[in-house]
Structure formats: C-alpha cells, structure tokens
Design an enzyme around this catalytic site. Sequence first.
Site, short mmCIF file in Angstrom:
data_model
loop_
_atom_site.label_atom_id
_atom_site.label_comp_id
_atom_site.label_asym_id
_atom_site.label_seq_id
_atom_site.Cartn_x
_atom_site.Cartn_y
_atom_site.Cartn_z
N LYS A 1 -1.92 -4.98 7.72
CA LYS A 1 -3.25 -5.77 7.50
C LYS A 1 -4.44 -5.21 8.00
CE LYS A 1 -4.70 -10.50 8.48
NZ LYS A 1 -5.56 -10.65 7.24
N THR B 1 0.86 -1.23 0.05
CA THR B 1 0.00 -0.07 -0.04
C THR B 1 0.74 1.27 0.02
OG1 THR B 1 -1.53 -1.06 1.01
CG2 THR B 1 -1.61 1.39 1.43
N ARG C 1 -14.12 -7.05 -1.06
CA ARG C 1 -13.50 -6.60 0.38
C ARG C 1 -13.11 -5.48 0.31
NH1 ARG C 1 -8.09 -4.94 1.96
NH2 ARG C 1 -7.81 -5.55 4.11
N GLY D 1 -10.77 -2.61 2.83
CA GLY D 1 -9.62 -2.43 3.74
C GLY D 1 -9.76 -1.29 4.62
#
Length: 318
Positions: free
Chosen positions: A240, A188, A216, A218
């Site tokens: 994460k 990222t 999904r 994040g």
Amino acid sequence: MVGWAIALHGGAGDIPVNLPVERRVPREAALRHCLDLGVSSLKSGKHPLDVVELVVRELENHPNFNAGVGSVLTTQGTVEMEACIMDGKTKRCGAVSGLTSVVNPISLARLVMEKTPHIYLAFDGAEAFAREQGVETVESSHFITPENIERLKQAKEANRVQIDYTIPVQKDLTGNVPIPNSDSQLGTVGCVAVDRHGNLASATSTGGLVNKMVGRIGDTPIIGSGTYANHLCAVSATGKGEAIICGTVARDVAALMEYKGMSLAEAAGYVVDRSVARGTCGLVAVSATGEVTMPFNTTGMFRACAAEDGHYEVGIWP
C-alpha cells in the site's frame, strides 16, 4: 571481493493460500524466468543498473503483474504507470509518473536519470520526453487487460481503492453475505541487485492501485519510499503506497544499517514489522556484501532471489 546477489518481487498483499493453479503457476514461472535472466546477466559481468532495468522490463511486459501491460485502472478506467531506478554508488536516480503510452516505464526512468538534469518527470512532460527520446510508445489500450476491467468494476461496486492483492468480494445467492472471491489482484514489480564489486542498484515499476484517483502518485517513484539504493544496500518495496510513503520504508532500511549498524536482514525486518501497519508492505533487498532478504507483513508476496553462495528461492507465502 563480495558475491553477487539478486532479488525481485511481483507484489505483496492478501494472496489467498488457495490461489487457483492457473493464477499461481504463470506468475511463479515468470518470476523464475526473470530471476534466471538476472542471474545470467550478473554472471556475465553486466552492471547491476543494467540488470535491474532488464529484469523489470521483462516483468512490465508480463500481463500477470501490475506494471506495464496489465497495469491496474484508475477510477476513470485509464492507465497511469510509474517507475523508478537508482544506482547505489552514485545515488543517481530517475523516476516517472502518470505514463499512459510508454511500453517500458523503467527505461524512461533511466533516461530521466541519464539525459536530464532532473530526477522526476510526470504526466504530459514525461510523455513528451518519451517521444523526444524515441522510446517505444503505443495506444494506452495496449496495457489494459479484461481482468483489470473486471477488477475496476468490482472495486467500484465495493466503493474502495484496492491494494495490489485485495481479494474482491462477491455476494452469496441471498445477496447479503460477502464471499471471498479467489481472484487475486496484480502486483507492483521490482528488482535489486549487487555485483561482485559491491555495486548496487534498485528498480521498481507499477500501475498503482485499482480505482485510484486520476493523478494519484504512489510510493514506487518516490526516492526513499518504494525505491532506494546507496553504498550499503538496494531496496524495492511493494504494497500500500500511502503506508510505504509515510514509513519511508526503503530509506529506513539503509538508515538502520548506516546509523545503527544493523545487518540487512535485521534492518529490513525491523522496518516491515514495526514501521508500517500489518498487511501493507513487503520488500526485497540486497546488501553490498551479497546478503539477500525478502520480508513482508502481508499474507504473501510474489518473490524470488538468488546469490553466488548457491541460495535460490521462488516463493509466495511464508
């Protein structure tokens, strides 16, 4: 009058110390290039919001990071990109998710902030808004690299969803014992900046997790988790996403400064050391007074920063 400062990251995770030169050097060079770009923009008087957008666009265009070109793939082999931008003084912000064709997601996030009554647009609605605004779009194959096709294959074989820098595993000749493979995952990207007047801004962009479920979302586009800025600080997190969301990582840094009177370094250190599990998170942050901090609890984090006091740093490991 305070000093300007800027920090950026290209992902945190289990980055092996013996990362091959051909993987390390291009990323370090990209971080240095983007840092220099940001510094010259700040010095020329550009607003931090313009600076963080500019730097993150540059990182999105670099195939060695998990954002824009080089975004990791979902379990169906598709790209779903997300981004977020926030202005500290006004707390205005914009976020996007589920992008498949937008060349620079961070710029679409800014358009959501400036051209709509909303904060967050996703999937078909975000894509339609991009077309309406005339931002650059391409076929989704533009974002997919051979490395990420291979990463998805490895993740599927290992039956797991991978954080930015999980080291894929390969079996030895007997087919039994897993051997760490030196191919690190992509990361990222994010940037935070403050100018001499104490104006703050944060921007983050990502392709998410390798082998993630379609749909999904994040931490990156969630205000207060992966991205946050107020009158005290600007924060961009990486790692994460699920852990960062549960820890409201970016907002907690600001809250500790506001309610506990902690310095930027104390607040960020507390969050990274105590609010999230080890091996899940890193962040970059700047304060309204020109402080910079870049803590992480993973093996490493691709990162860079500079400040008016002469501090200049590009690093990966502690």
